[in-house]
Structure formats: C-alpha cells, structure tokens
Motif scaffolding. Structure first.
Motif, PDB file in Angstrom:
ATOM      1  N   TYR A   1     -11.563  36.378  17.329  1.00 57.72           N
ATOM      2  CA  TYR A   1     -10.551  35.960  16.612  1.00 57.72           C
ATOM      3  C   TYR A   1      -9.359  35.605  17.750  1.00 57.72           C
ATOM      4  O   TYR A   1      -8.280  34.698  17.548  1.00 57.72           O
ATOM      5  CB  TYR A   1     -10.008  37.137  15.734  1.00 57.72           C
ATOM      6  CG  TYR A   1     -11.098  36.762  14.591  1.00 57.72           C
ATOM      7  CD1 TYR A   1     -10.729  35.889  13.628  1.00 57.72           C
ATOM      8  CD2 TYR A   1     -12.070  38.063  14.336  1.00 57.72           C
ATOM      9  CE1 TYR A   1     -11.655  35.744  12.556  1.00 57.72           C
ATOM     10  CE2 TYR A   1     -12.558  37.657  12.934  1.00 57.72           C
ATOM     11  CZ  TYR A   1     -12.552  36.565  12.296  1.00 57.72           C
ATOM     12  OH  TYR A   1     -13.342  36.642  11.110  1.00 57.72           O
TER      13      TYR A   1
ATOM     14  N   SER B   1      -7.609  31.762  17.695  1.00 56.62           N
ATOM     15  CA  SER B   1      -6.189  31.620  17.437  1.00 56.62           C
ATOM     16  C   SER B   1      -5.590  30.932  18.578  1.00 56.62           C
ATOM     17  O   SER B   1      -4.728  30.142  18.378  1.00 56.62           O
ATOM     18  CB  SER B   1      -5.564  33.127  17.318  1.00 56.62           C
ATOM     19  OG  SER B   1      -5.257  33.772  18.357  1.00 56.62           O
TER      20      SER B   1
ATOM     21  N   SER C   1      -6.332  27.101  17.978  1.00 51.22           N
ATOM     22  CA  SER C   1      -5.728  26.656  16.632  1.00 51.22           C
ATOM     23  C   SER C   1      -4.665  25.713  17.123  1.00 51.22           C
ATOM     24  O   SER C   1      -3.753  25.749  17.691  1.00 51.22           O
ATOM     25  CB  SER C   1      -5.565  27.485  15.603  1.00 51.22           C
ATOM     26  OG  SER C   1      -6.810  28.267  15.333  1.00 51.22           O
TER      27      SER C   1
END
Length: 71
Positions: free
Chosen positions: A64, A68, A71
């Motif tokens: 994660y 992130s 992104s």
C-alpha cells in the motif's frame, strides 16, 4: 530483561503507536517498521507464527505504501 525482550517491547510500541498517526502513509511506515522488529523478535524466540504473521503485515504495508507513491 534481555535484549530480545527489549526488542519485543520496541516492536509493540511501534505497532501500537502507529495507530495514533493521522497520516496513513506514516501509519503504514511505522507499522511496517514495528512488523520488521516483530519478525526478528519472532525468529529469535523461535516463534514462526509471530514471524509469519508479521511478514504478511510488512508485505501488506509495503504494497500500500508503494501503491500510494505510484498513484
């Protein structure tokens, strides 16, 4: 108290403390560091369930964090 037990307490404080953070990335980073400490602790005390669960936790946090950043 020996160094292995101290490592366990440090890991516990890092994981518990991570949930007090508001920033999710910082939470995951501190939680992952605590997880790494728990992996080492689990291996040192010969507890594969402790090490195995925390390997999983570190991998989930890493996934994660990387997701992130991309992104």
């Amino acid at each position: 108290m020996n160094y292995i037990e101290i490592l366990g307490y440090i890991a516990m404080l890092l994981v518990a403390g991570s949930f007090l953070l508001k920033d999710v990335i910082k939470l995951r980073l501190v939680n992952a560091i605590g997880g790494v400490c728990f992996v080492i602790y689990g291996l040192l005390i010969g507890s594969l369930p402790v090490a195995g669960l925390n390997i999983f936790v570190v991998c989930v946090n890493a996934y994660y964090i990387l997701k992130s950043k991309n992104s």
